[in-house]
Scaffold this motif. Structure first.
Motif, PDB file in Angstrom:
ATOM      1  N   VAL A   1       5.802  -4.013   7.472  1.00 49.16           N
ATOM      2  CA  VAL A   1       6.834  -2.988   7.583  1.00 49.16           C
ATOM      3  C   VAL A   1       7.559  -2.988   6.238  1.00 49.16           C
ATOM      4  O   VAL A   1       8.209  -3.969   5.868  1.00 49.16           O
ATOM      5  CB  VAL A   1       7.802  -3.298   8.741  1.00 49.16           C
ATOM      6  CG1 VAL A   1       8.827  -2.185   8.886  1.00 49.16           C
ATOM      7  CG2 VAL A   1       7.036  -3.518  10.037  1.00 49.16           C
ATOM      8  N   VAL A   2       7.437  -1.909   5.505  1.00 46.13           N
ATOM      9  CA  VAL A   2       7.927  -1.869   4.124  1.00 46.13           C
ATOM     10  C   VAL A   2       9.431  -1.592   4.111  1.00 46.13           C
ATOM     11  O   VAL A   2       9.888  -0.576   4.649  1.00 46.13           O
ATOM     12  CB  VAL A   2       7.171  -0.810   3.313  1.00 46.13           C
ATOM     13  CG1 VAL A   2       7.707  -0.732   1.884  1.00 46.13           C
ATOM     14  CG2 VAL A   2       5.674  -1.128   3.301  1.00 46.13           C
ATOM     15  N   ILE A   3      10.182  -2.501   3.524  1.00 44.27           N
ATOM     16  CA  ILE A   3      11.638  -2.376   3.529  1.00 44.27           C
ATOM     17  C   ILE A   3      12.155  -1.460   2.424  1.00 44.27           C
ATOM     18  O   ILE A   3      13.302  -1.032   2.442  1.00 44.27           O
ATOM     19  CB  ILE A   3      12.322  -3.756   3.421  1.00 44.27           C
ATOM     20  CG1 ILE A   3      11.898  -4.475   2.135  1.00 44.27           C
ATOM     21  CG2 ILE A   3      11.994  -4.609   4.643  1.00 44.27           C
ATOM     22  CD1 ILE A   3      12.593  -5.813   1.918  1.00 44.27           C
ATOM     23  N   GLY A   4      11.314  -1.156   1.463  1.00 42.16           N
ATOM     24  CA  GLY A   4      11.707  -0.264   0.388  1.00 42.16           C
ATOM     25  C   GLY A   4      10.705  -0.333  -0.743  1.00 42.16           C
ATOM     26  O   GLY A   4       9.812  -1.183  -0.758  1.00 42.16           O
ATOM     27  N   ILE A   5      10.854   0.582  -1.681  1.00 43.29           N
ATOM     28  CA  ILE A   5       9.976   0.640  -2.842  1.00 43.29           C
ATOM     29  C   ILE A   5      10.805   0.292  -4.072  1.00 43.29           C
ATOM     30  O   ILE A   5      11.862   0.886  -4.313  1.00 43.29           O
ATOM     31  CB  ILE A   5       9.356   2.035  -2.989  1.00 43.29           C
ATOM     32  CG1 ILE A   5       8.616   2.419  -1.695  1.00 43.29           C
ATOM     33  CG2 ILE A   5       8.408   2.089  -4.179  1.00 43.29           C
ATOM     34  CD1 ILE A   5       8.157   3.870  -1.662  1.00 43.29           C
ATOM     35  N   VAL A   6      10.329  -0.666  -4.837  1.00 39.49           N
ATOM     36  CA  VAL A   6      11.122  -1.190  -5.944  1.00 39.49           C
ATOM     37  C   VAL A   6      11.369  -0.141  -7.016  1.00 39.49           C
ATOM     38  O   VAL A   6      10.576   0.786  -7.206  1.00 39.49           O
ATOM     39  CB  VAL A   6      10.442  -2.420  -6.591  1.00 39.49           C
ATOM     40  CG1 VAL A   6      10.292  -3.549  -5.590  1.00 39.49           C
ATOM     41  CG2 VAL A   6       9.099  -2.054  -7.211  1.00 39.49           C
ATOM     42  N   GLY A   7      12.474  -0.311  -7.715  1.00 39.34           N
ATOM     43  CA  GLY A   7      12.724   0.476  -8.905  1.00 39.34           C
ATOM     44  C   GLY A   7      11.914  -0.064 -10.064  1.00 39.34           C
ATOM     45  O   GLY A   7      11.539  -1.240 -10.093  1.00 39.34           O
TER      46      GLY A   7
END
Length: 414
Positions: free
Chosen positions: A207-213
């Protein structure tokens, strides 16, 4: 074993479609080359559109050449529940990167259509244009394109106007591809992990918590060229020695700073690059990634301080310039919860991970609620001919996507 009382995707059909799409642009040893706007990409786009229509969707192509398949909902003005990814590839690729997300979305709609299930919200399955190079498709939807066609000129000098026209788009109307607030209520992208964490832990789903900058900077180090034999060591202004210290400083920043950041120097150009000349100039490129914008800003600030110190110590001039500035995108909490609950219902093990690679979802998440689902990649390999995710793993990801959409249809009140 998956236990559920609601429809499941047709695993054989999904994996057969993945294999069929891989025939377009097939390389001799089994990989795929389907670079955006090539003949192979156009043929693949045509095939995918036919599958969308067969699944019960209407299809349109926007000015950025994004393919948008829509499965109508019960409530006409409800924001869409959207999914999708890309089908263009790097020059030498595997079968799954991007493709899994697109074809799983089509399979999801096909199953709903076959079972006469219509959600309150319309469903959109989107094929984003040129994800592997310019990411012009998702950026256009977010309204974040650069207003200069030369910025998007291909490596072979082909103009973006020509490229988009071939794919059904129109550069002169690119602004019309921007989606209005509320048009997309939620976007969930299924993707192969492109890393080895899931395989190492043995878990079925991330479950992907976010996409890095991603912060990328070009560093130019200027010293003084001189004779390598006659110039004393204490009289040198060696740009490569300074560059070596910069490389080590970047690595130390990534390793020793508390957090989960990554920091890389992946490009180095030395001038005049001769064995008997003290290096006069070095250009290097730095890549910093993290899920927190504040943390990235702090890393960059610390790096700039270290560059000042290195310049003083080596008697060189060091200039740093921004090359890329992509902010992180966090997943929406209720989408995270929905995906997690679905994994529990389907008896699939899962964990929470950030995405350290960029995806179309990163731009869509700038204007709509976003979530991502990862399935394992064998040995963490991607952007290569031996990229592999098993048929079972592909099907598990697609089932999580389907059940998540059923749950989101209830969570997002139209």
């Amino acid at each position: 074993m998956i236990v559920t009382s609601v429809p499941l995707i047709n695993s054989d059909r999904l994996n057969r479609n993945i294999a069929q799409l891989a025939q377009i642009g097939k390389l001799p040893n089994g990989g795929v080359s389907r670079v955006a706007f090539t003949r192979e990409d156009i043929l693949a786009r045509q095939l995918v559109q036919s599958w969308m229509i067969d699944a019960g969707m209407t299809v349109r192509i926007d000015a950025a050449a994004n393919i948008i398949g829509t499965y109508a909902g019960k409530i006409a003005d409800a924001g869409a529940l959207a999914t999708g990814s890309h089908i263009d590839t790097v020059p030498v690729a595997g079968h799954y990167d991007g493709v899994l997300g697109v074809l799983s979305g089509i399979e999801m709609v096909r199953v709903l259509h076959e079972n006469n299930i219509v959600l309150d919200h319309p469903i959109e399955v989107i094929v984003f244009t040129d994800e592997e190079c310019t990411v012009i498709g998702c950026k256009a939807m977010a309204g974040n394109t650069v207003n200069d066609p030369n910025y998007y000129r291909r490596n072979d000098e082909t103009a973006i106007e020509v490229c988009l026209e071939k794919a059904g788009g129109d550069w002169s109307k690119i602004a019309t591809a921007k989606r209005k607030p509320g048009e997309i209520a939620a976007f969930v992208e299924l993707h192969v992990e492109q890393g080895g964490i899931l395989e190492n832990t043995g878990e079925a789903i991330a479950v992907v918590i976010g996409i890095v900058g991603q912060y990328r900077h070009t560093v130019t180090i200027t010293g003084r060229p001189n004779h390598a034999g006659t110039t004393p060591m204490n009289k040198r202004k060696d740009a490569l020695v300074a560059a070596a210290q910069v490389v080590l400083a970047v690595n130390k920043l990534g390793v020793e700073t508390p957090g989960e950041q990554v920091a890389t120097v992946g490009y180095l150009n030395v001038l005049p690059n001769a064995v008997n000349i003290v290096p006069a100039k070095v250009e290097l490129k730095i890549d910093l990634r993290d899920l927190s914008q504040k943390h990235l800003d702090n890393l960059l600030s610390e790096l700039k301080q270290q560059l000042i110190q290195i310049a003083e110590a080596t008697k060189t001039e060091i200039v740093i310039n921004q090359a890329l500035h992509v902010l992180p995108t966090l997943a929406q909490a209720k989408i995270l919860d929905a995906i997690s609950q679905v994994c529990q219902q389907l008896n699939l093990s899962y964990s929470y991970l950030p995405s350290r690679a960029g995806h179309d979802a990163q731009e869509i998440g700038r204007f709509a609620d976003m979530g991502m689902i990862f399935v394992p990649s064998r040995a963490g390999i991607s952007h290569a001919e031996d990229e592999y995710t098993s048929p079972e793993q592909c099907s598990q990801g697609a089932n999580v996507l389907l059940q998540t959409f059923l749950k989101l249809d209830r969570l997002y009140q139209a």
